[in-house]
Structure formats: C-alpha cells, structure tokens
Design a protein around this motif. Structure first.
Motif, PDB file in Angstrom:
ATOM      1  N   ASP A  50      -3.840  17.553 -16.197  1.00  0.00           N
ATOM      2  CA  ASP A  50      -5.073  16.544 -16.409  1.00  0.00           C
ATOM      3  C   ASP A  50      -4.263  15.233 -17.115  1.00  0.00           C
ATOM      4  OD1 ASP A  50      -7.820  15.600 -16.609  1.00  0.00           O
ATOM      5  OD2 ASP A  50      -7.612  16.410 -18.899  1.00  0.00           O
ATOM      6  N   LYS A  53      -2.730  13.139 -14.472  1.00  0.00           N
ATOM      7  CA  LYS A  53      -3.949  12.277 -13.510  1.00  0.00           C
ATOM      8  C   LYS A  53      -4.525  11.203 -14.314  1.00  0.00           C
ATOM      9  CE  LYS A  53      -5.700  16.303 -11.049  1.00  0.00           C
ATOM     10  NZ  LYS A  53      -7.006  17.189 -10.694  1.00  0.00           N
ATOM     11  N   THR A  54      -4.426  11.291 -15.618  1.00  0.00           N
ATOM     12  CA  THR A  54      -5.045  10.131 -16.584  1.00  0.00           C
ATOM     13  C   THR A  54      -4.220   9.205 -16.365  1.00  0.00           C
ATOM     14  OG1 THR A  54      -6.339  12.174 -17.961  1.00  0.00           O
ATOM     15  CG2 THR A  54      -5.797   9.755 -18.843  1.00  0.00           C
ATOM     16  N   ARG A  57      -4.552   7.206 -13.221  1.00  0.00           N
ATOM     17  CA  ARG A  57      -5.935   6.587 -13.142  1.00  0.00           C
ATOM     18  C   ARG A  57      -5.742   5.195 -14.063  1.00  0.00           C
ATOM     19  NH1 ARG A  57      -8.404  11.692 -13.115  1.00  0.00           N
ATOM     20  NH2 ARG A  57      -8.476  11.965 -15.001  1.00  0.00           N
ATOM     21  N   LEU A  58      -5.182   5.184 -15.177  1.00  0.00           N
ATOM     22  CA  LEU A  58      -5.156   4.189 -16.133  1.00  0.00           C
ATOM     23  C   LEU A  58      -4.045   3.247 -15.413  1.00  0.00           C
ATOM     24  CD1 LEU A  58      -4.794   5.862 -19.435  1.00  0.00           C
ATOM     25  CD2 LEU A  58      -6.669   4.615 -18.443  1.00  0.00           C
TER      26      LEU A  58
END
Length: 65
Positions: A50, A53-54, A57-58
């Motif tokens: 997680d 993935k964060t 995405r950022l």
C-alpha cells in the motif's frame, strides 16, 4: 511470497511513473529492509504494498503537473 509482491511493485512502478521511480529506488537501496518488512507478517506485506502504491500514485500526480 516475496517474489510476487516484488514483481507487482516493479510493474506498478513502471506503470505509474516515467521520471520518478522512488518506490523502485527504495527497494534497490534497502533490499534487506524491504525483504524484512514484507516477510515480517501478512499485515506488514499489505502495508508495504500500500505504501509503495501510494508513492507511485503521488509521483503520477506530480508528473502530470
């Protein structure tokens, strides 16, 4: 357990960013720490995935600007 997660992270890194690759850089700089974090427990594996993935995405948001 480690290889499927690592493969997933690498694929996500490649898809989410072309200029920023901080998730991949972190894994490469700290392979033992990454392995330890992923293998500590199922919850830690979920957390690591997680978190990476964060980051991806950022990075994608930053690159679109």
């Amino acid at each position: 357990m480690m290889m499927p997660l690592l493969l997933c992270v690498i694929l996500l890194t490649g898809c989410a960013s072309t200029n920023l690759n901080n998730a991949e850089r972190l894994i490469e700089r700290h392979p033992v720490g990454f392995s330890d974090a992923v293998n500590a427990s199922q919850e830690s594996e979920t957390f690591v995935l997680d978190a990476l993935k964060t980051v991806n995405r950022l990075e994608a948001v930053i690159e679109r600007q």
